[in-house]
Design an enzyme around this catalytic site. Sequence first.
Site, PDB file in Angstrom:
ATOM      1  N   ASP A 114      38.727 101.663  44.130  1.00 13.12           N
ATOM      2  CA  ASP A 114      38.489 102.256  45.437  1.00 13.12           C
ATOM      3  C   ASP A 114      39.794 102.945  45.846  1.00 13.12           C
ATOM      4  OD1 ASP A 114      37.512 103.131  47.811  1.00 13.12           O
ATOM      5  OD2 ASP A 114      36.780 101.185  48.504  1.00 13.12           O
TER       6      ASP A 114
HETATM    7  C1  BGC Z   1      35.709 103.955  50.433  1.00 13.75           C
HETATM    8  C2  BGC Z   1      34.888 104.358  49.219  1.00 13.75           C
HETATM    9  C3  BGC Z   1      34.977 105.851  49.027  1.00 13.75           C
HETATM   10  C4  BGC Z   1      36.434 106.253  48.904  1.00 13.75           C
HETATM   11  C5  BGC Z   1      36.628 107.735  48.733  1.00 13.75           C
HETATM   12  C6  BGC Z   1      37.109 104.501  50.378  1.00 13.75           C
HETATM   13  O1  BGC Z   1      37.807 104.268  51.569  1.00 13.75           O
HETATM   14  O2  BGC Z   1      35.734 102.546  50.545  1.00 13.75           O
HETATM   15  O3  BGC Z   1      33.553 103.965  49.373  1.00 13.75           O
HETATM   16  O4  BGC Z   1      34.242 106.244  47.893  1.00 13.75           O
HETATM   17  O5  BGC Z   1      37.116 105.870  50.084  1.00 13.75           O
HETATM   18  O6  BGC Z   1      36.304 108.415  49.884  1.00 13.75           O
END
Ligand code: BGC
Length: 812
Positions: free
Chosen positions: A235
């Site tokens: 993530d």
């Molecule tokens: C989120 C993810 C997301 C990523 C990119 C993160 O803060 O938890 O679900 O895909 O950001 O935007």
Amino acid sequence: MAGTEADSGAATEGAVEAALDKLDLDAKTRLLAGQDMWSLPELPQIGLKSLVMSDGPIGVRGVRWTADDPSVALPSPTALAATWDPELARRAGVLLAQEARRKGVHVLLAPTVNLHRSPLGGRHFEAYSEDPYLTGRIGTGYVTGVQEGGVGTTVKHFVANDAETDRFTVNNVVGERALRELYLAPFEAIVANARPWGVMTAYNTVNGTTMTEHHHLVNEVLRGEWGFDGYNVSDWMAARDTVGALRGGLDVAMPGPQTVYGDALARAVREGRLDESEVDEAVRRVLRLAARVGALADAEPAVPTPPAPVDGEALAREIARRSFVLVRNERAALPLKPGTVALLGAAARDARVLGGGSATVFPARVVSPLDGLTAALPEGTLTYRVGADPTTELAVADKGFALRAVCRDTEGTVLGTGSAPNGQIQWMGSDLPEGVTHDTLHTVELTGTFTPRESGPHSFGVKGTGTFTLTVAGTTYFDGLQPPADDSDPFEAFFGAPVPRAQVELTAGEPVDVSLTHVFVLPEGVPFKVIAFALAHQEPQRDEDELIAEAVEAARAADTAVVVVATTDRVESEGFDRKDLTLPGRQDDLVRAVAAANPNTVVVVNSGSPVELPWREDVAAVLLTWFPGQEGGAALADVLTGAHEPGGRLPTTWGSLSDAPVTRVAPSDGELPYTEDVFIGYRAWEKEGRTPSYPFGHGLGYTDWRYDSVDVTGATVTVRVRNTGERAGREVVQIYLAPTERDTGRPARWLAGFAAAEAGPGETVEVTVDLPRRAFEVWDQAAHRWLFVKGSYEIQVGSSIADRRITATVTV
Ligand code: BGC
């Protein structure tokens, strides 16, 4: 066929090995690190294109966070799950692959298959259900569809990312059994049935190990036991330690350019802390992904020819109406009879079509309930009143503003300009207006005009952190520093609350100049360059009692009152959890007052996840519409007028917070123990003997069904149902498995299968459901394996967990 697949698999692996052989250590480690916010570097020496990733899950935003680059916005994941239709989820996936291709995206950062553990979870709207089986089925359909379109997925967030509070640091303490039977189960089912090309590991820690370093869950369970052969991406900013992450099975650290991989990884190998063969494993998986999505020359993509084009608007509308859950319909209040309608509620005009955070996309158009009903009802039969406004705070300035962004250097010279169709700037990585670089940029000014739609005192404010100057109609109201409210979340600028800074008396229809200037400073502790802030605004707050009185008057004069109530992005969003389940503002008062004035009051609930409906017994009908996506208002008209029946069934129990058995989302001393073990959702409501407002699986259509018979042969259940109503319909036949011998460790019953029956009036149809072996298994914590529990079970068939119509007994 199997031979062909094996051949193409072998050809892919051959191309991957050949490419790997040509790379030196530095090229390999560079490939494992984001080069910017959304992509990996290209490696021309092996014919590898830059792999591009994008959120996800209701649309494909693309690499730019702006309304300039619109995307189809489908209904929220809770809505997709409410269709109980994996095939519809597959079709959604095919559309999203088409969107991804259009935007040059190879991997969609979706689906979110964490569970609805607590109704307070801030990203509840973005996950499917409280039930792992339903989540797995919908997720399987979705991943299958996206990948049929030749685009990768990252099933996320692996695992137990079920709330937002302290999400970067929380240690979720989860028993092995709950992990296996609940939280891992959807991932396992999707890996088995849809073979995803990617997975995203979560921010949080599980049982003491952060998920980007979780050797056991990633290498042993996901890859070892389940045979997952895709890539594992962190993530965003979740990877913390070079050696720990690589050993923990993390292939790609996002975003870049500063990550724990790249140079740091090459150094770790050179210093003997890691072996190059360990790096090779990760590189292989990224090259395999590249081969699958067609980004590696010499490798045949998994899908050489994309599927036939899909009409995004039509599909968004179809999913929306199929997802709406009619939880109450007294005296057949719906569909609407011919007559006059009073449409009430701010959300009927300014619809909330999607949830906040990384799931945000910018649709080219939004059909509000007011738009949808205006188009569908005969002229002169519809009146509209605001009634009550859920927005009790300032919101991003997007109504009545015509703004652009002007970038200047320290001398005040204009470097470039960008469009800013709403009042928000979110420039990440290299996404900057032409002519602008981070090195030369000093200020960004959001500037333009605002034309009020109402006269009175308008509030203006600032969302974001840093130095700002706010000027409205020639007067500077704020010139100073806005500090962060919460230092612990690097995404504060995205999720923080707007701060009110000015109140200005304005006249409807008379434009004024507005300007918000931000001094750009590279944020500390964020590994990528980001410029994120917004101009916020709130309309004059009219006397709330007066607004309600106007709505009541309109309701009294109409045959039917339709009240739209909603949450806001300050209630449901990524980045924080909810404090309660109440509707913001005076919306409950509005519904009560309208219901007292008109017995034909229909309430439309526009929220991604459960809200309390304290007046629900006092109104004629309640229709839950989730965050319905860009075509929500058109779909609402389809359902209210009866052109289509509402197709949804609850994927999650709806009840009050005080009754909800599992609510805790905040850790103490960094730990959040999942003390409820396997009892979440309906499993917990039943265990506690509590009655929710609306049970799991519940939802009414416009016809009636009789359950005639159930037969069980082996693991196949055959159910005959008859449409006893007057119109064609679709019934979701649900099968629950209840052990006859009650033991306290197992829930009273659980969802073991479902199928849809479609029939015309008076018709009888048969559906068959194969019960999975897993439905009869529990995780044996002592032996660390699945245990098939022999004995006698009741197969309970019905239209919700509480409405079980017929049963059969089996002994296994
Ligand atoms: C989120 C993810 C997301 C990523 C990119 C993160 O803060 O938890 O679900 O895909 O950001 O935007």
